[in-house]
Design a protein around this motif. Structure first.
Motif, PDB file in Angstrom:
ATOM      1  N   ARG A 161       0.853  -1.193   0.000  1.00 19.18           N
ATOM      2  CA  ARG A 161       0.000   0.000   0.000  1.00 19.18           C
ATOM      3  C   ARG A 161       0.891   1.246   0.000  1.00 19.18           C
ATOM      4  O   ARG A 161       1.365   1.690   1.032  1.00 19.18           O
ATOM      5  N   ASP A 162       1.097   1.792  -1.183  1.00 15.34           N
ATOM      6  CA  ASP A 162       2.084   2.860  -1.346  1.00 15.34           C
ATOM      7  C   ASP A 162       1.498   4.179  -1.857  1.00 15.34           C
ATOM      8  O   ASP A 162       2.235   5.115  -2.150  1.00 15.34           O
ATOM      9  N   THR A 163       0.158   4.290  -1.961  1.00 14.98           N
ATOM     10  CA  THR A 163      -0.458   5.474  -2.563  1.00 14.98           C
ATOM     11  C   THR A 163      -1.530   6.048  -1.648  1.00 14.98           C
ATOM     12  O   THR A 163      -2.333   5.310  -1.071  1.00 14.98           O
ATOM     13  N   VAL A 164      -1.537   7.377  -1.544  1.00 13.83           N
ATOM     14  CA  VAL A 164      -2.574   8.091  -0.803  1.00 13.83           C
ATOM     15  C   VAL A 164      -3.261   9.056  -1.771  1.00 13.83           C
ATOM     16  O   VAL A 164      -2.596   9.750  -2.551  1.00 13.83           O
ATOM     17  N   ILE A 165      -4.573   9.113  -1.690  1.00 11.09           N
ATOM     18  CA  ILE A 165      -5.369   9.949  -2.593  1.00 11.09           C
ATOM     19  C   ILE A 165      -5.783  11.226  -1.870  1.00 11.09           C
ATOM     20  O   ILE A 165      -6.199  11.185  -0.704  1.00 11.09           O
ATOM     21  N   THR A 166      -5.668  12.360  -2.555  1.00  9.63           N
ATOM     22  CA  THR A 166      -6.153  13.634  -2.039  1.00  9.63           C
ATOM     23  C   THR A 166      -7.083  14.265  -3.074  1.00  9.63           C
ATOM     24  O   THR A 166      -7.054  13.906  -4.255  1.00  9.63           O
ATOM     25  N   ALA A 167      -7.885  15.218  -2.618  1.00 11.85           N
ATOM     26  CA  ALA A 167      -8.786  15.929  -3.529  1.00 11.85           C
ATOM     27  C   ALA A 167      -8.028  17.009  -4.292  1.00 11.85           C
ATOM     28  O   ALA A 167      -7.005  17.525  -3.819  1.00 11.85           O
ATOM     29  N   ASP A 168      -8.543  17.392  -5.448  1.00  7.68           N
ATOM     30  CA  ASP A 168      -7.889  18.472  -6.196  1.00  7.68           C
ATOM     31  C   ASP A 168      -8.153  19.836  -5.561  1.00  7.68           C
ATOM     32  O   ASP A 168      -7.598  20.848  -5.996  1.00  7.68           O
ATOM     33  N   THR A 169      -8.986  19.867  -4.518  1.00  6.96           N
ATOM     34  CA  THR A 169      -9.222  21.108  -3.762  1.00  6.96           C
ATOM     35  C   THR A 169      -8.457  21.111  -2.433  1.00  6.96           C
ATOM     36  O   THR A 169      -8.664  22.006  -1.608  1.00  6.96           O
ATOM     37  N   ALA A 170      -7.597  20.121  -2.209  1.00  6.83           N
ATOM     38  CA  ALA A 170      -6.975  19.939  -0.897  1.00  6.83           C
ATOM     39  C   ALA A 170      -6.088  21.107  -0.501  1.00  6.83           C
ATOM     40  O   ALA A 170      -5.519  21.804  -1.355  1.00  6.83           O
ATOM     41  N   HIS A 171      -5.965  21.331   0.815  1.00 11.33           N
ATOM     42  CA  HIS A 171      -4.955  22.255   1.314  1.00 11.33           C
ATOM     43  C   HIS A 171      -3.591  21.804   0.823  1.00 11.33           C
ATOM     44  O   HIS A 171      -3.314  20.599   0.713  1.00 11.33           O
ATOM     45  N   GLY A 172      -2.705  22.751   0.575  1.00 14.98           N
ATOM     46  CA  GLY A 172      -1.388  22.411   0.038  1.00 14.98           C
ATOM     47  C   GLY A 172      -0.573  21.514   0.938  1.00 14.98           C
ATOM     48  O   GLY A 172       0.324  20.796   0.479  1.00 14.98           O
ATOM     49  N   THR A 173      -0.871  21.539   2.243  1.00 13.75           N
ATOM     50  CA  THR A 173      -0.128  20.662   3.148  1.00 13.75           C
ATOM     51  C   THR A 173      -0.437  19.195   2.911  1.00 13.75           C
ATOM     52  O   THR A 173       0.383  18.331   3.251  1.00 13.75           O
ATOM     53  N   ASN A 174      -1.606  18.876   2.359  1.00 19.60           N
ATOM     54  CA  ASN A 174      -1.956  17.462   2.158  1.00 19.60           C
ATOM     55  C   ASN A 174      -0.972  16.741   1.226  1.00 19.60           C
ATOM     56  O   ASN A 174      -0.370  15.736   1.617  1.00 19.60           O
TER      57      ASN A 174
END
Length: 499
Positions: free
Chosen positions: A155-168
């Motif tokens: 498990r090597d991938t984490v998904i974030t939203a395209d609206t996410a805070h830049g820290t994500n």
């Protein structure tokens, strides 16, 4: 206004350093100064006037409305400062014997219990010192969990939203994960079909702010939870926007496994200019063994620090965390008591009131009820009058308001991201709306007025690109020279290309 070094006159003294009754230090010759430090020399009146004048140029929540979207710059009650300054808290040493620190331990334990209840989860660590460190800690817990279950390499991938805070995305990379981004659909939710394409056996988890930085609660959160948990992945909740739902809905009930909470946003702590904050992490029971040490625990009628956590990820900060923040946040929460949800309800009401007043003058990219914040677009002003979000923000300063966040989230062209918080009166909100409406009229009638704003501030419009690329960080005395003019560069962000 002159710099303090430019006001300096040789031989003038406004004070003297305290005399220390200590023996001379044995400083190696290579570390000794060859000449005295060049410090500014001013008499006390000039020194006092200089720093008083500087203070009048500083804008903060104590001087005016600060509608900085995604930062929750709310008023911080003065009682919090009085409480954190009481001798029992103020003078406590981090290495104090536990018998003499029971009051501090009890406050931390009680704060943990409140955050557990607010989050709908099972265990809490107060240690992370900011939301960004809370994010990294949460991802380290995620990695520790999968390593413990023999899936760390897979498990090597984490998904974030395209609206996410830049820290994500930054936290994902720092934690050693690959990053994948999910799109936003036409209503401002995560695109569920795109999400199904992204999630597989290599997915470690999702990082999501709900409500999002668009100020919208995701209507498909139950489907999102099922997609990830069916794949054996975890859900991480970025608590930056908890101020919208605190006491109303809980991340744990939505299906999230890990939450960080920005104490300095939701629960009141001055944090402008990168000041102190707190980012406690709250987790589901399956992740509790991996929380940082020491854990603040209750044993009978006493409280202590527990280091006996063999699966812990270890320390993420010195001692037990930023204690002064804990005192302020605990005081803020207790001042509301069982009515804590009123904080969020008022924040949501204030935001929707402003949208209702401004929606005819500015574009609303997602025409839905918002939560505690919302995003407008100045795209119509740019298209019709050549006025950008930056121009609106600069002109707003002339009306006495701090500009909102601009050009974020990146998926909204000419974005103006506004958060009124729950602490502002209706009269303040109306004055802000009146200013925004006046600026929209000025865009049509006198566009040059906006392009040259601000007009009434000590510093006029800057070349921000040059200031960022060629900062003057110290006074160079005889070597202090004006910088050569830099070639003009476009000020706007990539997001504008869609305008």
């Amino acid at each position: 206004m002159k710099l303090v070094f430019e006001k300096s006159q040789s031989g003038r003294r406004g004070g003297a350093p305290p005399r220390c009754e200590l023996p001379p230090a044995d400083v190696p010759d290579e570390l000794r100064r060859k000449a005295p430090a060049r410090l500014p020399e001013l008499a006390e009146p000039e020194l006092l006037r200089h720093f008083t004048e500087l203070s009048t140029r500083n804008f903060g929540i104590d001087t005016g409305f600060y509608p900085l979207g995604s930062c929750t710059m709310k008023y911080n009650p003065r009682v919090n400062e009085r409480l954190v300054g009481t001798p029992g808290f103020r003078d406590l040493h981090p290495l104090q014997d536990k018998e003499a620190a029971q009051g501090a331990f009890e406050l931390m334990w009680r704060l943990q219990e409140i955050l557990i209840e607010v989050s709908g989860l099972h265990a809490c660590s107060l240690q992370p010192a900011a939301g960004s460190q809370g994010e990294l800690t949460g991802l380290m817990l995620m990695r520790a969990y999968f390593n413990d279950h023999g899936e760390g390499a897979q498990r090597d991938t984490v998904i974030t939203a395209d609206t996410a805070h830049g820290t994500n995305p930054a936290s994902v990379t720092m934690a050693g994960y690959k990053l994948a981004k999910v799109k936003t659909d036409a209503r401002g939710n995560l695109d569920v079909e795109h999400l199904r394409e992204l999630v597989d056996e290599r997915t470690a988890g999702l990082m999501l702010t709900n409500p999002s930085t668009l100020g919208l609660f995701d209507e498909n959160i139950a489907d999102v939870e099922k997609i990830f948990h069916d794949a054996g992945a975890l859900l991480y909740y970025d608590g930056a926007n908890l101020n919208a739902v605190c006491g109303i809905s809980r991340p744990g009930d939505m299906g999230f496994d890990i939450v960080h909470i920005n104490l300095h946003k939701t629960f009141s702590q001055p944090h402008g200019g990168g000041g102190p904050g707190g980012g406690p992490i709250v987790v589901r029971d399956l992740l509790e063994p991996f929380l940082p040490v020491p854990a603040v625990v209750r044993k009978g009628d006493a409280f202590e620090l527990d280091y006996d956590r063999p699966k812990s990820i270890g320390k993420v900060r010195g001692y037990t965390g930023p204690f002064g923040v804990f005192v302020r946040s605990y005081a803020y929460i207790r001042s509301y008591g069982p009515r804590l949800r009123e904080m969020s309800e008022t924040a949501v009401l204030n935001a929707n009131y402003i949208v209702a007043r401004l929606k005819d003058a500015y574009e609303v990219p997602f025409d839905r009820l918002c939560m505690h914040e919302f995003v407008l677009s100045a795209r119509n002003l740019k298209r019709e009058h050549g006025i950008t979000a930056l121009d609106v923000a600069k002109r707003l300063m002339d009306y006495g308001f701090h500009p909102p966040t601009i050009y974020f989230p990146l998926i909204v062209p000419e974005a103006l991201m506004i958060e009124p918080t729950e602490t502002e009166a209706k009269e303040t909100l109306d004055a802000f709306c009146d200013a925004m409406l006046a600026i929209a009229r000025e865009a049509a009638e006198s566009p040059e007025l906006l392009k040259e704003a601000p007009h009434h501030r000590p510093v006029k419009r800057l070349d921000e690109v040059r200031a960022a690329k060629q900062p003057v960080l110290k006074y160079g005395f005889d070597e202090h020279v004006e910088q050569e003019a830099a070639p003009a560069e476009p000020r706007q962000l990539e997001a504008q290309k869609g305008a």
